[in-house]
Enzyme design. Structure first.
Site, PDB file in Angstrom:
ATOM      1  N   ASN A   7     -10.994 -37.023 -17.357  1.00  0.00           N
ATOM      2  CA  ASN A   7     -11.276 -36.570 -15.997  1.00  0.00           C
ATOM      3  C   ASN A   7     -10.248 -35.484 -15.689  1.00  0.00           C
ATOM      4  O   ASN A   7      -9.090 -35.774 -15.385  1.00  0.00           O
ATOM      5  CB  ASN A   7     -11.133 -37.768 -15.049  1.00  0.00           C
ATOM      6  CG  ASN A   7     -11.396 -37.390 -13.608  1.00  0.00           C
ATOM      7  OD1 ASN A   7     -11.589 -36.215 -13.278  1.00  0.00           O
ATOM      8  ND2 ASN A   7     -11.389 -38.381 -12.728  1.00  0.00           N
ATOM      9  N   ARG A  91     -15.939 -36.416 -17.350  1.00  0.00           N
ATOM     10  CA  ARG A  91     -16.434 -36.444 -15.978  1.00  0.00           C
ATOM     11  C   ARG A  91     -16.607 -34.990 -15.527  1.00  0.00           C
ATOM     12  O   ARG A  91     -15.675 -34.193 -15.628  1.00  0.00           O
ATOM     13  CB  ARG A  91     -15.419 -37.134 -15.068  1.00  0.00           C
ATOM     14  CG  ARG A  91     -15.869 -37.070 -13.645  1.00  0.00           C
ATOM     15  CD  ARG A  91     -14.792 -37.466 -12.683  1.00  0.00           C
ATOM     16  NE  ARG A  91     -15.317 -37.401 -11.338  1.00  0.00           N
ATOM     17  CZ  ARG A  91     -14.602 -37.081 -10.285  1.00  0.00           C
ATOM     18  NH1 ARG A  91     -13.318 -36.801 -10.428  1.00  0.00           N
ATOM     19  NH2 ARG A  91     -15.137 -37.047  -9.103  1.00  0.00           N
ATOM     20  N   HIS A 179     -19.781 -38.741  -6.102  1.00  0.00           N
ATOM     21  CA  HIS A 179     -19.486 -40.159  -6.354  1.00  0.00           C
ATOM     22  C   HIS A 179     -20.677 -40.889  -6.979  1.00  0.00           C
ATOM     23  O   HIS A 179     -20.767 -42.110  -6.912  1.00  0.00           O
ATOM     24  CB  HIS A 179     -19.140 -40.915  -5.046  1.00  0.00           C
ATOM     25  CG  HIS A 179     -17.826 -40.543  -4.439  1.00  0.00           C
ATOM     26  ND1 HIS A 179     -17.633 -40.554  -3.075  1.00  0.00           N
ATOM     27  CD2 HIS A 179     -16.649 -40.186  -4.985  1.00  0.00           C
ATOM     28  CE1 HIS A 179     -16.395 -40.193  -2.803  1.00  0.00           C
ATOM     29  NE2 HIS A 179     -15.773 -39.960  -3.948  1.00  0.00           N
ATOM     30  N   ASN A 210     -10.018 -42.060  -1.313  1.00  0.00           N
ATOM     31  CA  ASN A 210      -9.505 -40.902  -0.565  1.00  0.00           C
ATOM     32  C   ASN A 210     -10.668 -40.038  -0.110  1.00  0.00           C
ATOM     33  O   ASN A 210     -10.730 -39.582   1.013  1.00  0.00           O
ATOM     34  CB  ASN A 210      -8.533 -40.100  -1.431  1.00  0.00           C
ATOM     35  CG  ASN A 210      -7.192 -40.786  -1.493  1.00  0.00           C
ATOM     36  OD1 ASN A 210      -6.661 -41.186  -0.455  1.00  0.00           O
ATOM     37  ND2 ASN A 210      -6.660 -40.967  -2.686  1.00  0.00           N
ATOM     38  N   ARG A 240     -10.322 -35.102   4.668  1.00  0.00           N
ATOM     39  CA  ARG A 240     -11.520 -34.298   4.987  1.00  0.00           C
ATOM     40  C   ARG A 240     -12.179 -34.818   6.254  1.00  0.00           C
ATOM     41  O   ARG A 240     -12.219 -36.032   6.490  1.00  0.00           O
ATOM     42  CB  ARG A 240     -12.548 -34.372   3.857  1.00  0.00           C
ATOM     43  CG  ARG A 240     -12.072 -33.806   2.555  1.00  0.00           C
ATOM     44  CD  ARG A 240     -13.239 -33.760   1.566  1.00  0.00           C
ATOM     45  NE  ARG A 240     -12.753 -33.600   0.213  1.00  0.00           N
ATOM     46  CZ  ARG A 240     -13.042 -34.429  -0.787  1.00  0.00           C
ATOM     47  NH1 ARG A 240     -13.839 -35.461  -0.605  1.00  0.00           N
ATOM     48  NH2 ARG A 240     -12.543 -34.199  -1.981  1.00  0.00           N
ATOM     49  N   ILE A 331     -10.272 -48.392  -0.411  1.00  0.00           N
ATOM     50  CA  ILE A 331     -10.373 -49.017   0.909  1.00  0.00           C
ATOM     51  C   ILE A 331     -11.494 -50.071   0.927  1.00  0.00           C
ATOM     52  O   ILE A 331     -11.309 -51.184   1.427  1.00  0.00           O
ATOM     53  CB  ILE A 331     -10.610 -47.936   1.996  1.00  0.00           C
ATOM     54  CG1 ILE A 331      -9.423 -46.959   2.012  1.00  0.00           C
ATOM     55  CG2 ILE A 331     -10.831 -48.569   3.365  1.00  0.00           C
ATOM     56  CD1 ILE A 331      -9.644 -45.701   2.844  1.00  0.00           C
ATOM     57  N   GLY A 332     -12.635 -49.746   0.341  1.00  0.00           N
ATOM     58  CA  GLY A 332     -13.765 -50.677   0.324  1.00  0.00           C
ATOM     59  C   GLY A 332     -13.433 -51.981  -0.393  1.00  0.00           C
ATOM     60  O   GLY A 332     -13.857 -53.061   0.024  1.00  0.00           O
ATOM     61  N   GLU A 384     -15.769 -46.034 -12.833  1.00  0.00           N
ATOM     62  CA  GLU A 384     -16.494 -44.829 -13.232  1.00  0.00           C
ATOM     63  C   GLU A 384     -16.295 -44.509 -14.718  1.00  0.00           C
ATOM     64  O   GLU A 384     -17.213 -44.054 -15.392  1.00  0.00           O
ATOM     65  CB  GLU A 384     -16.048 -43.640 -12.369  1.00  0.00           C
ATOM     66  CG  GLU A 384     -16.512 -43.811 -10.923  1.00  0.00           C
ATOM     67  CD  GLU A 384     -15.733 -42.977  -9.920  1.00  0.00           C
ATOM     68  OE1 GLU A 384     -16.216 -41.904  -9.582  1.00  0.00           O
ATOM     69  OE2 GLU A 384     -14.655 -43.406  -9.492  1.00  0.00           O
TER      70      GLU A 384
HETATM   71  P1  ADP Z   1      -9.336 -41.971  -5.020  1.00  0.00           P
HETATM   72  O1  ADP Z   1     -10.478 -41.479  -4.209  1.00  0.00           O
HETATM   73  O2  ADP Z   1      -8.179 -41.020  -5.051  1.00  0.00           O
HETATM   74  O3  ADP Z   1      -9.710 -42.536  -6.373  1.00  0.00           O
HETATM   75  P2  ADP Z   1      -8.845 -44.737  -4.262  1.00  0.00           P
HETATM   76  O4  ADP Z   1     -10.207 -45.247  -4.550  1.00  0.00           O
HETATM   77  O5  ADP Z   1      -7.716 -45.227  -5.098  1.00  0.00           O
HETATM   78  O6  ADP Z   1      -8.775 -43.169  -4.153  1.00  0.00           O
HETATM   79  O7  ADP Z   1      -8.540 -45.119  -2.717  1.00  0.00           O
HETATM   80  C1  ADP Z   1      -7.387 -44.688  -2.081  1.00  0.00           C
HETATM   81  C2  ADP Z   1      -7.371 -45.258  -0.680  1.00  0.00           C
HETATM   82  O8  ADP Z   1      -7.444 -46.682  -0.756  1.00  0.00           O
HETATM   83  C3  ADP Z   1      -6.109 -44.905   0.098  1.00  0.00           C
HETATM   84  O9  ADP Z   1      -6.435 -44.569   1.434  1.00  0.00           O
HETATM   85  C4  ADP Z   1      -5.353 -46.228   0.073  1.00  0.00           C
HETATM   86  O10 ADP Z   1      -4.529 -46.373   1.194  1.00  0.00           O
HETATM   87  C5  ADP Z   1      -6.496 -47.219   0.136  1.00  0.00           C
HETATM   88  N1  ADP Z   1      -6.053 -48.560  -0.233  1.00  0.00           N
HETATM   89  C6  ADP Z   1      -5.612 -49.006  -1.427  1.00  0.00           C
HETATM   90  N2  ADP Z   1      -5.217 -50.298  -1.324  1.00  0.00           N
HETATM   91  C7  ADP Z   1      -5.410 -50.667  -0.032  1.00  0.00           C
HETATM   92  C8  ADP Z   1      -5.193 -51.858   0.706  1.00  0.00           C
HETATM   93  N3  ADP Z   1      -4.692 -52.944   0.130  1.00  0.00           N
HETATM   94  N4  ADP Z   1      -5.515 -51.866   2.017  1.00  0.00           N
HETATM   95  C9  ADP Z   1      -6.016 -50.759   2.622  1.00  0.00           C
HETATM   96  N5  ADP Z   1      -6.245 -49.617   1.985  1.00  0.00           N
HETATM   97  C10 ADP Z   1      -5.951 -49.551   0.684  1.00  0.00           C
END
Ligand code: ADP
Length: 401
Positions: A7, A91, A179, A210, A240, A331-332, A384
């Protein structure tokens, strides 16, 4: 098959070496700060050992060469010989209208990617550099897996923007969505867990990293998604803005006398969670402030969750009922607060969250709806790279037959 997934960003290369039979990682790591002072390479092996080294890395050829070298180093490496690598999966962010699935990379494919550069001027050039570098260093089949491909099934009435149609004809301005690899993986996996056939499933997948996006999926196909011509549209993201009145951009440019580049930066790098909070783009920081009673953090979280809720409502209308909602990405997967907030008050749609279960789920596969909720709510960690490796293995084995 042992597949190396790459990637490539402008200053980073993330990689994974995956055994596609056991679906396990043999090594993961990254090269950072390519072309800058303090460039480094990292290699993590499955036993948890991690090596990080500062090395001079000026370009993507040097970056991929460093990855290959460290993987066969006697003490820290994970391979005896580079010949053990059967194929490489890349990717690629933007496949334009040409690629509706993963493809074997040929000179013609590379040329088509180059022809499409203007569609993703930030992302596709480093992807192409990575492909060309890997082709120069390894003599194995390579496959391109596109972020846009899963969304190639979106109908025309959803992907055409209401601007002069000739701009679509001239510049291919339309919704592409991104995505896709993640939406495909988590929605398929959710069906697998539920013992359902993906081809008959109607669902919404919600990728909150992010970058953040949602997909409406009918019978295993994406029929709508929140990101558009670029990844800027749709949900509120780390930096964004997502959906805003397009006239705001013109107004700010006029008032603040911003150049195109500055306006682009404002919307892509200084908006979203960072823009509203004025403090951080990282949801963990915002949640900490939220729980400490910070008013602005409450506003950020309310705006963030409200936008997701609006998209859930609109995708219920698009899909005429939804069997399953799947949350994924940073976050999800890890934020019970965001999941709860964006599902609040949706019982009338048949979405009933089991709050206790939701609170317990951080980073693992789980069903978080009540047993009698008509719509299942799930958390599925995304992977992914595994999709890239499996697609690569499939295309390469087909080629060998
Ligand atoms: P990317 O899009 O860079 O791959 P990620 O999927 O790793 O990003 O997601 C990053 C986001 O997930 C950030 O906003 C981070 O704060 C959030 N995040 C990671 N762990 C937690 C947590 N335990 N609680 C809330 N948010 C989280």
């Amino acid at each position: 098959m042992k597949v190396l997934t790459l990637n490539c960003g402008s200053s980073t290369v993330k990689y994974k070496l995956i055994d596609t039979e056991s679906r396990s990682n043999i090594a993961t790591g990254k090269v950072e700060r390519i072309g800058m002072i303090g460039a480094s390479i990292e290699l993590k092996s499955p036993d948890g050992n991690k090596v990080v080294r500062e090395v001079e890395i000026l370009d993507h050829v040097m970056a991929i060469n460093a990855i290959l070298k460290i993987m066969v180093e006697p003490k820290v490496g994970v391979l005896k010989d580079l010949e053990e690598i059967d194929a490489v999966g890349h990717r690629v962010v933007h496949g334009g209208e040409t690629f509706s699935g993963s493809v074997l990379i040929t000179d013609k494919v590379v040329q088509t990617l180059k022809d499409n550069i203007q569609l993703a001027p930030l992302h596709n050039p480093p992807n192409i550099q990575g492909i060309e570098a890997a082709m120069a260093l390894l003599d194995v089949p390579m496959v391109g897996v596109f972020d846009t491909a899963f969304h190639s099934t979106i109908p025309e009435y959803s992907y055409i923007y209401p601007i002069p149609y000739q701009l679509y004809k001239k510049y291919a301005i339309r919704r592409y969505g991104f995505h896709g690899t993640s939406h495909r993986f988590v929605s398929q996996r959710a069906c697998e867990i539920n013992g359902r056939n993906f081809k008959n499933c109607t669902m919404i997948s919600i990728h909150l990293g992010n970058g953040a996006s949602m997909a409406a999926i009918r019978n295993g196909k994406s029929v709508d998604t929140s990101m558009g011509f670029t990844p800027l549209e749709g949900l509120v993201m780390g930096t964004r803005c997502g959906d805003i009145d397009p006239a705001i951009i013109l107004h700010i440019m006029r008032q603040e006398k911003l150049s195109l580049h500055e306006a682009d930066n404002l919307l892509n790098k200084f908006s979203g969670i960072l823009g509203i909070s004025g403090r951080s783009s990282d949801m963990r920081d915002i949640e900490e402030l939220y729980f400490a009673g910070d008013k602005q953090a409450h506003l950020v979280i309310n705006i963030y969750a409200y936008r997701i809720k609006k998209y859930i409502g609109s995708y219920f209308a698009v899909l005429n009922g939804v069997e399953c909602i799947v949350f994924t990405a940073g976050i999800g997967e890890n934020s019970p607060l965001i999941r709860e907030k964006c599902l609040e008050g949706l019982d009338h749609l048949g979405i009933v969250l089991d709050k206790k279960k939701n609170d317990e789920v951080v980073g693992q596969e789980a069903i978080i709806s009540t047993p009698d909720s008509p719509t299942k709510i799930m958390v599925v960690p995304t992977n992914e790279e595994l999709v890239i490796a499996l697609d690569t293995a499939e295309i390469v084995s087909r080629m060998k037959k």
